[in-house]
Design a protein around this motif. Structure first.
Motif, short mmCIF file in Angstrom:
data_model
loop_
_atom_site.label_atom_id
_atom_site.label_comp_id
_atom_site.label_asym_id
_atom_site.label_seq_id
_atom_site.Cartn_x
_atom_site.Cartn_y
_atom_site.Cartn_z
N ALA A 176 2.66 39.63 25.64
CA ALA A 176 1.91 40.02 26.83
C ALA A 176 1.20 41.35 26.66
CB ALA A 176 2.84 40.06 28.04
N ILE A 177 1.54 42.11 25.62
CA ILE A 177 0.88 43.40 25.38
C ILE A 177 -0.54 43.13 24.86
CG2 ILE A 177 0.93 45.53 24.02
CD1 ILE A 177 3.97 45.25 23.89
N PRO A 178 -1.56 43.71 25.49
CA PRO A 178 -2.93 43.48 25.02
C PRO A 178 -3.11 43.91 23.56
CG PRO A 178 -2.94 44.51 27.17
CD PRO A 178 -1.51 44.53 26.70
N ALA A 179 -3.81 43.08 22.81
CA ALA A 179 -4.03 43.38 21.39
C ALA A 179 -4.83 44.65 21.20
CB ALA A 179 -4.74 42.20 20.72
N GLU A 180 -5.67 45.01 22.21
CA GLU A 180 -6.50 46.20 22.08
C GLU A 180 -5.66 47.46 21.94
OE1 GLU A 180 -6.72 44.00 24.43
OE2 GLU A 180 -8.67 42.98 24.14
N ILE A 181 -4.52 47.49 22.62
CA ILE A 181 -3.65 48.67 22.54
C ILE A 181 -3.08 48.82 21.13
CG2 ILE A 181 -1.52 49.71 23.41
CD1 ILE A 181 -2.07 48.44 26.08
N LEU A 182 -2.62 47.72 20.55
CA LEU A 182 -2.06 47.78 19.20
C LEU A 182 -3.16 48.06 18.17
CD1 LEU A 182 0.39 44.75 19.42
CD2 LEU A 182 0.88 47.16 19.84
N ASP A 183 -4.36 47.50 18.40
CA ASP A 183 -5.47 47.76 17.48
C ASP A 183 -5.87 49.23 17.53
OD1 ASP A 183 -5.45 45.13 16.77
OD2 ASP A 183 -7.08 44.56 18.14
N ALA A 184 -5.83 49.82 18.72
CA ALA A 184 -6.16 51.24 18.84
C ALA A 184 -5.15 52.09 18.09
CB ALA A 184 -6.21 51.64 20.31
N ASN A 282 11.47 55.26 36.84
CA ASN A 282 10.38 56.20 36.50
C ASN A 282 9.97 56.11 35.04
OD1 ASN A 282 10.45 57.25 39.15
ND2 ASN A 282 12.10 58.66 38.60
N ARG A 283 10.54 55.14 34.32
CA ARG A 283 10.21 54.98 32.91
C ARG A 283 9.59 53.63 32.60
NH1 ARG A 283 14.90 57.77 33.52
NH2 ARG A 283 15.13 59.72 32.33
N THR A 284 9.32 52.85 33.64
CA THR A 284 8.80 51.51 33.45
C THR A 284 7.30 51.48 33.61
OG1 THR A 284 10.86 50.52 34.24
CG2 THR A 284 8.89 49.14 34.32
N VAL A 285 6.63 50.87 32.68
CA VAL A 285 5.18 50.72 32.73
C VAL A 285 4.89 49.38 33.38
CG1 VAL A 285 3.06 50.58 31.39
CG2 VAL A 285 4.92 52.09 30.63
N ASN A 286 4.24 49.41 34.53
CA ASN A 286 3.96 48.18 35.26
C ASN A 286 2.62 47.56 34.89
OD1 ASN A 286 6.34 48.26 36.85
ND2 ASN A 286 5.42 49.84 38.11
N GLU A 287 1.71 48.39 34.43
CA GLU A 287 0.38 47.88 34.08
C GLU A 287 -0.01 48.41 32.72
OE1 GLU A 287 -2.38 48.96 37.06
OE2 GLU A 287 -1.40 47.85 38.68
N TYR A 288 -0.68 47.61 31.95
CA TYR A 288 -1.14 48.01 30.65
C TYR A 288 -2.53 48.64 30.75
CZ TYR A 288 2.56 44.85 29.25
OH TYR A 288 3.78 44.22 29.11
#
Length: 288
Positions: A176-184, A282-288
């Motif tokens: 579910a993690i966008p590929a753009e984030i890993l590519d960056a 306070n450590r959870t990322v809800n949106e990518y």
């Protein structure tokens, strides 16, 4: 406007009614029944007698129940971290592999098997005479009879049964993690391990929260596997709290005390879940 609002409200509650009935019948009502049983004395055959807090005093002052809570806590402390790490380690290559349905099914099979059947199979594998593990090692080891090895052996079976289930959730979270984030991250020179450490793991915190909460709850409710493997022995070294509740209710015929134990375990699991929620809130990322 009021009629429209009332109509919408009735439609909404009508759609929620099946779920509300399920929650009421299978969650709220059992808790109320257990609470009612905790203040009564009953031998499963005769009439019930109201005894007030007598069951509570007996259970809270029983060292055997405290020992069961300690054994269950140790089991959870072994199982939850190990199965989480193994599940994540398996999920990373599975998530990168296209397809991989057969591999995911293989890892999930132990979790889908009946716990009693798993316990029976592993009891044969742990057998000191003719057991598969001792035959492979070429030595005789009393895995389930040695007080020092019984609980780790039960923990190993629980880990084997559950880590594939944990891996499936991590696979879903990683994909579910966008590929753009890993590519960056790759463009910035981050290696595979650095991308996993600084990108994948932080973005998996919602999945991690779910896995840890369900892992702790499952560990505290462990019963079938222990019942099939050791029946709480040797010397109560694997006397988990679910087994203690079962024995108190149906062997000793004291469901009132068993109800008190169940409520205490419920309170412990509730506190642990709240603490986990506060840690991850306070450590959870809800949106990518």
């Amino acid at each position: 406007m009021r009629r429209r609002a009332v109509r919408r409200g009735l439609v909404s509650y009508g759609l929620l009614l099946p779920s509300l009935v399920g929650v009421g019948c299978f969650l709220v009502l059992p808790i109320l029944v257990v609470g009612w049983l905790s203040v009564h004395s009953w031998n499963l055959l005769g009439p019930m007698r109201f005894v007030g807090l007598r069951n509570w005093r007996a259970v809270l002052g029983d060292p055997a129940f405290g020992h069961s809570l300690l054994v269950t806590s140790v089991l959870a402390a072994i199982v939850v971290p190990v199965q989480t790490v193994l599940g994540f380690a398996v999920a990373v290559p599975l998530a990168r592999r296209r397809g991989g349905t057969a591999f995911r099914v293989v890892f999930a099979l132990p979790w889908m098997c009946a716990p009693v059947a798993v316990g029976v199979v592993w009891q044969w594998m742990f057998a000191p005479t003719g057991g598969a593990i001792d035959a492979a090692l070429g030595s005789r080891i009393e895995w389930l009879s040695d007080p020092a090895l019984a609980l780790p052996s039960v923990a190993a079976v629980s880990i084997w049964s559950n880590f594939g289930y944990v891996a499936l959730f991590f696979v879903a979270g990683i994909r579910a993690i966008p590929a753009e984030i890993l590519d960056a991250g790759a463009l910035d020179g981050a290696s595979g391990w650095r991308r996993t450490r600084w990108l994948v793991l932080p973005l998996l915190r919602p999945t991690m929260f779910f896995v840890l909460v369900t892992g702790v709850l499952t560990a505290f409710q462990t019963f079938d596997t222990v019942y099939a493997l050791t029946r709480g022995g040797p010397g109560n070294r694997t006397d988990v709290v679910a087994l203690r509740i079962f024995d108190e209710a149906f062997v000793a015929a004291r469901p009132g005390r068993a109800a008190v134990m169940a409520l205490v375990v419920f309170a412990v699991m509730f506190v642990i879940t709240v603490l986990q929620h506060r840690y991850f809130r306070n450590r959870t990322v809800n949106e990518y």
